[in-house]
Design an enzyme around this catalytic site. Structure first.
Site, PDB file in Angstrom:
ATOM      1  N   SER A  12      44.474  39.696  42.194  1.00  0.00           N
ATOM      2  CA  SER A  12      43.921  40.567  41.161  1.00  0.00           C
ATOM      3  C   SER A  12      42.616  41.174  41.648  1.00  0.00           C
ATOM      4  O   SER A  12      41.655  40.457  41.954  1.00  0.00           O
ATOM      5  CB  SER A  12      43.669  39.776  39.879  1.00  0.00           C
ATOM      6  OG  SER A  12      42.801  40.513  39.041  1.00  0.00           O
ATOM      7  N   HIS A  35      47.508  43.263  42.058  1.00  0.00           N
ATOM      8  CA  HIS A  35      47.496  43.202  40.587  1.00  0.00           C
ATOM      9  C   HIS A  35      46.283  43.983  40.085  1.00  0.00           C
ATOM     10  O   HIS A  35      45.143  43.691  40.453  1.00  0.00           O
ATOM     11  CB  HIS A  35      47.428  41.734  40.168  1.00  0.00           C
ATOM     12  CG  HIS A  35      47.481  41.498  38.697  1.00  0.00           C
ATOM     13  ND1 HIS A  35      48.657  41.444  37.983  1.00  0.00           N
ATOM     14  CD2 HIS A  35      46.492  41.267  37.799  1.00  0.00           C
ATOM     15  CE1 HIS A  35      48.392  41.198  36.712  1.00  0.00           C
ATOM     16  NE2 HIS A  35      47.077  41.086  36.565  1.00  0.00           N
ATOM     17  N   ASP A  37      44.153  45.219  36.960  1.00  0.00           N
ATOM     18  CA  ASP A  37      43.862  44.915  35.557  1.00  0.00           C
ATOM     19  C   ASP A  37      43.162  46.086  34.881  1.00  0.00           C
ATOM     20  O   ASP A  37      42.014  46.400  35.193  1.00  0.00           O
ATOM     21  CB  ASP A  37      42.965  43.674  35.464  1.00  0.00           C
ATOM     22  CG  ASP A  37      43.729  42.405  35.775  1.00  0.00           C
ATOM     23  OD1 ASP A  37      44.733  42.138  35.094  1.00  0.00           O
ATOM     24  OD2 ASP A  37      43.323  41.679  36.704  1.00  0.00           O
ATOM     25  N   MET A  39      41.570  47.379  31.453  1.00  0.00           N
ATOM     26  CA  MET A  39      41.049  46.856  30.176  1.00  0.00           C
ATOM     27  C   MET A  39      40.293  47.959  29.457  1.00  0.00           C
ATOM     28  O   MET A  39      39.597  48.767  30.084  1.00  0.00           O
ATOM     29  CB  MET A  39      40.090  45.701  30.436  1.00  0.00           C
ATOM     30  CG  MET A  39      40.671  44.569  31.252  1.00  0.00           C
ATOM     31  SD  MET A  39      39.507  43.203  31.309  1.00  0.00           S
ATOM     32  CE  MET A  39      40.300  42.146  32.524  1.00  0.00           C
ATOM     33  N   HIS A  68      48.621  45.692  35.195  1.00  0.00           N
ATOM     34  CA  HIS A  68      48.568  44.860  33.983  1.00  0.00           C
ATOM     35  C   HIS A  68      47.667  45.559  32.975  1.00  0.00           C
ATOM     36  O   HIS A  68      46.450  45.596  33.149  1.00  0.00           O
ATOM     37  CB  HIS A  68      48.027  43.471  34.364  1.00  0.00           C
ATOM     38  CG  HIS A  68      47.845  42.544  33.197  1.00  0.00           C
ATOM     39  ND1 HIS A  68      47.087  41.390  33.282  1.00  0.00           N
ATOM     40  CD2 HIS A  68      48.325  42.583  31.917  1.00  0.00           C
ATOM     41  CE1 HIS A  68      47.109  40.761  32.112  1.00  0.00           C
ATOM     42  NE2 HIS A  68      47.843  41.466  31.266  1.00  0.00           N
ATOM     43  N   MET A  70      45.807  45.748  29.732  1.00  0.00           N
ATOM     44  CA  MET A  70      45.232  45.024  28.593  1.00  0.00           C
ATOM     45  C   MET A  70      44.554  46.061  27.715  1.00  0.00           C
ATOM     46  O   MET A  70      43.323  46.144  27.629  1.00  0.00           O
ATOM     47  CB  MET A  70      44.257  43.953  29.089  1.00  0.00           C
ATOM     48  CG  MET A  70      45.002  42.761  29.689  1.00  0.00           C
ATOM     49  SD  MET A  70      43.949  41.735  30.723  1.00  0.00           S
ATOM     50  CE  MET A  70      44.014  42.700  32.214  1.00  0.00           C
ATOM     51  N   MET A 139      50.504  34.669  30.005  1.00  0.00           N
ATOM     52  CA  MET A 139      49.066  34.520  30.273  1.00  0.00           C
ATOM     53  C   MET A 139      48.687  33.035  30.209  1.00  0.00           C
ATOM     54  O   MET A 139      48.990  32.350  29.232  1.00  0.00           O
ATOM     55  CB  MET A 139      48.238  35.307  29.251  1.00  0.00           C
ATOM     56  CG  MET A 139      48.327  36.817  29.366  1.00  0.00           C
ATOM     57  SD  MET A 139      47.855  37.511  30.971  1.00  0.00           S
ATOM     58  CE  MET A 139      46.146  36.963  31.137  1.00  0.00           C
ATOM     59  N   GLY A 144      41.100  39.007  29.601  1.00  0.00           N
ATOM     60  CA  GLY A 144      39.807  39.693  29.500  1.00  0.00           C
ATOM     61  C   GLY A 144      38.878  39.428  30.669  1.00  0.00           C
ATOM     62  O   GLY A 144      38.102  40.299  31.038  1.00  0.00           O
ATOM     63  N   PHE A 145      38.962  38.250  31.246  1.00  0.00           N
ATOM     64  CA  PHE A 145      37.982  37.888  32.275  1.00  0.00           C
ATOM     65  C   PHE A 145      38.632  37.060  33.375  1.00  0.00           C
ATOM     66  O   PHE A 145      39.533  36.254  33.100  1.00  0.00           O
ATOM     67  CB  PHE A 145      36.828  37.082  31.657  1.00  0.00           C
ATOM     68  CG  PHE A 145      36.085  37.867  30.609  1.00  0.00           C
ATOM     69  CD1 PHE A 145      35.056  38.739  30.975  1.00  0.00           C
ATOM     70  CD2 PHE A 145      36.455  37.778  29.280  1.00  0.00           C
ATOM     71  CE1 PHE A 145      34.399  39.499  30.005  1.00  0.00           C
ATOM     72  CE2 PHE A 145      35.803  38.539  28.306  1.00  0.00           C
ATOM     73  CZ  PHE A 145      34.769  39.389  28.672  1.00  0.00           C
ATOM     74  N   GLY A 146      38.128  37.238  34.601  1.00  0.00           N
ATOM     75  CA  GLY A 146      38.522  36.376  35.698  1.00  0.00           C
ATOM     76  C   GLY A 146      37.733  35.074  35.650  1.00  0.00           C
ATOM     77  O   GLY A 146      36.777  34.939  34.875  1.00  0.00           O
ATOM     78  N   GLY A 147      38.158  34.116  36.442  1.00  0.00           N
ATOM     79  CA  GLY A 147      37.384  32.890  36.629  1.00  0.00           C
ATOM     80  C   GLY A 147      37.472  31.881  35.492  1.00  0.00           C
ATOM     81  O   GLY A 147      36.681  30.940  35.441  1.00  0.00           O
ATOM     82  N   ASP A 177      49.284  34.418  35.054  1.00  0.00           N
ATOM     83  CA  ASP A 177      48.017  35.103  35.345  1.00  0.00           C
ATOM     84  C   ASP A 177      46.905  34.358  34.618  1.00  0.00           C
ATOM     85  O   ASP A 177      46.931  34.250  33.388  1.00  0.00           O
ATOM     86  CB  ASP A 177      48.128  36.556  34.860  1.00  0.00           C
ATOM     87  CG  ASP A 177      46.885  37.394  35.128  1.00  0.00           C
ATOM     88  OD1 ASP A 177      45.962  36.923  35.815  1.00  0.00           O
ATOM     89  OD2 ASP A 177      46.863  38.542  34.636  1.00  0.00           O
ATOM     90  N   GLY A 178      45.933  33.876  35.408  1.00  0.00           N
ATOM     91  CA  GLY A 178      44.777  33.206  34.827  1.00  0.00           C
ATOM     92  C   GLY A 178      44.613  31.801  35.357  1.00  0.00           C
ATOM     93  O   GLY A 178      45.448  30.933  35.116  1.00  0.00           O
ATOM     94  N   GLY A 179      43.545  31.606  36.139  1.00  0.00           N
ATOM     95  CA  GLY A 179      43.237  30.261  36.639  1.00  0.00           C
ATOM     96  C   GLY A 179      44.184  29.749  37.706  1.00  0.00           C
ATOM     97  O   GLY A 179      44.239  28.538  37.958  1.00  0.00           O
ATOM     98  N   GLY A 199      42.937  35.927  41.104  1.00  0.00           N
ATOM     99  CA  GLY A 199      41.777  36.763  41.349  1.00  0.00           C
ATOM    100  C   GLY A 199      40.714  36.008  42.104  1.00  0.00           C
ATOM    101  O   GLY A 199      40.553  36.144  43.325  1.00  0.00           O
ATOM    102  N   SER A 200      39.982  35.157  41.395  1.00  0.00           N
ATOM    103  CA  SER A 200      38.859  34.464  42.023  1.00  0.00           C
ATOM    104  C   SER A 200      39.308  33.548  43.160  1.00  0.00           C
ATOM    105  O   SER A 200      38.597  33.399  44.152  1.00  0.00           O
ATOM    106  CB  SER A 200      38.050  33.694  40.973  1.00  0.00           C
ATOM    107  OG  SER A 200      38.895  32.952  40.139  1.00  0.00           O
TER     108      SER A 200
END
Ligand code: DX5
Ligand code: ZN
Length: 231
Positions: A12, A35, A37, A39, A68, A70, A139, A144-147, A177-179, A199-200
């Site tokens: 991402s 990916h 994002d 927003m 993606h 959002m 999800m 809304g946010f990475g990390g 997607d996420g973590g 992402g991170s």
């Protein structure tokens, strides 16, 4: 277009350096999809970029785009991302007035179509419509946010989708997607995911190529049905 086999790793660019985007796109050229994002500070409390930027990413990226969205009012905006030439366009079920009609429009333009569901949205409402989509994005954080931390309480939702897809003989891809990172990707793979956004965990790594390889290897070793975590 020839598409990569699962497991697919999609970094991402939310975690990339936005003023060095071309450099960062080249850094992830060993991944399957980039990916992207989008927003709007309405559907989610954060703002990134819109079609102009995505068009430039499409022109620059060595690998295909996994967009993606959002954003609210997906019915109005999503087809434009297919027209740009994105390999896949995923909108949120919660943001579309007529998700089936929208999915058909995106496919007609020539992109793969995905539907995303937030952590509080049940998956059952999609069971009857799996054939309308090429991928379903579960999800594993609030968008809304990475990390953010991986939500392992989403694994039953993923398992339910996986078994429903198998029961219906559906080839739909299951994306998370996420973590996603070493340490969490194993659970998501075991629960049935085949496409992984990170992402991170990718852009924060000292060696990005090695991290992409590590994630792919872990996802493959723990793929659904290959170890006890999948049961
Ligand atoms: C979050 C975005 C993600 C985000 C993931 O709403 O949809 O794609 O970049 O970031 P990590 O992998 O850091 O959780
Ligand atoms: Zn995303």
């Amino acid at each position: 277009m020839s598409l990569p086999n699962a497991p697919r790793i999609n970094p991402s660019i939310l975690s990339a350096d936005f003023v060095n985007m071309q450099r960062d796109l080249e850094r992830i050229s060993g991944a399957d999809f980039v990916h992207v994002d989008v927003m709007d500070n309405h559907f989610v409390p954060n703002l990134t970029f819109g079609p102009q930027m995505v068009e430039r990413i499409q022109a620059t990226s060595p690998i295909p785009l996994d967009v993606h969205l959002m954003i609210s009012d997906a019915d109005r905006w999503a087809p434009g991302y297919a027209e740009i030439g994105a390999a896949s366009v995923t909108f949120h079920l919660e943001a579309a007035a007529d998700p089936i009609a929208l999915a058909r429009r995106i496919r007609d333009i020539g992109s793969r179509v995905g539907v995303a569901i937030k952590p509080d949205s049940p998956a059952e409402q999609l069971f009857e419509h799996l054939d309308e989509f090429d991928q379903i994005l579960v999800m594993t954080v609030e968008p809304g946010f990475g990390g953010q931390s991986f939500r392992d309480d989403m694994m039953p939702k993923l398992r339910a989708l996986k078994s429903e897809a198998a029961r219906r003989g559906s080839q739909v891809w299951l994306q998370v997607d996420g973590g996603i990172a070493p340490g969490t990707i194993e659970q998501a793979a075991a629960a049935g995911a085949d496409t992984f956004v990170a992402g991170s965990a990718v852009f924060g790594a000292a060696d990005i190529d090695a991290r992409i390889g590590e994630l792919r290897a872990l996802a493959s070793q723990h793929a659904h049905g290959t170890d006890s975590l999948g049961q």
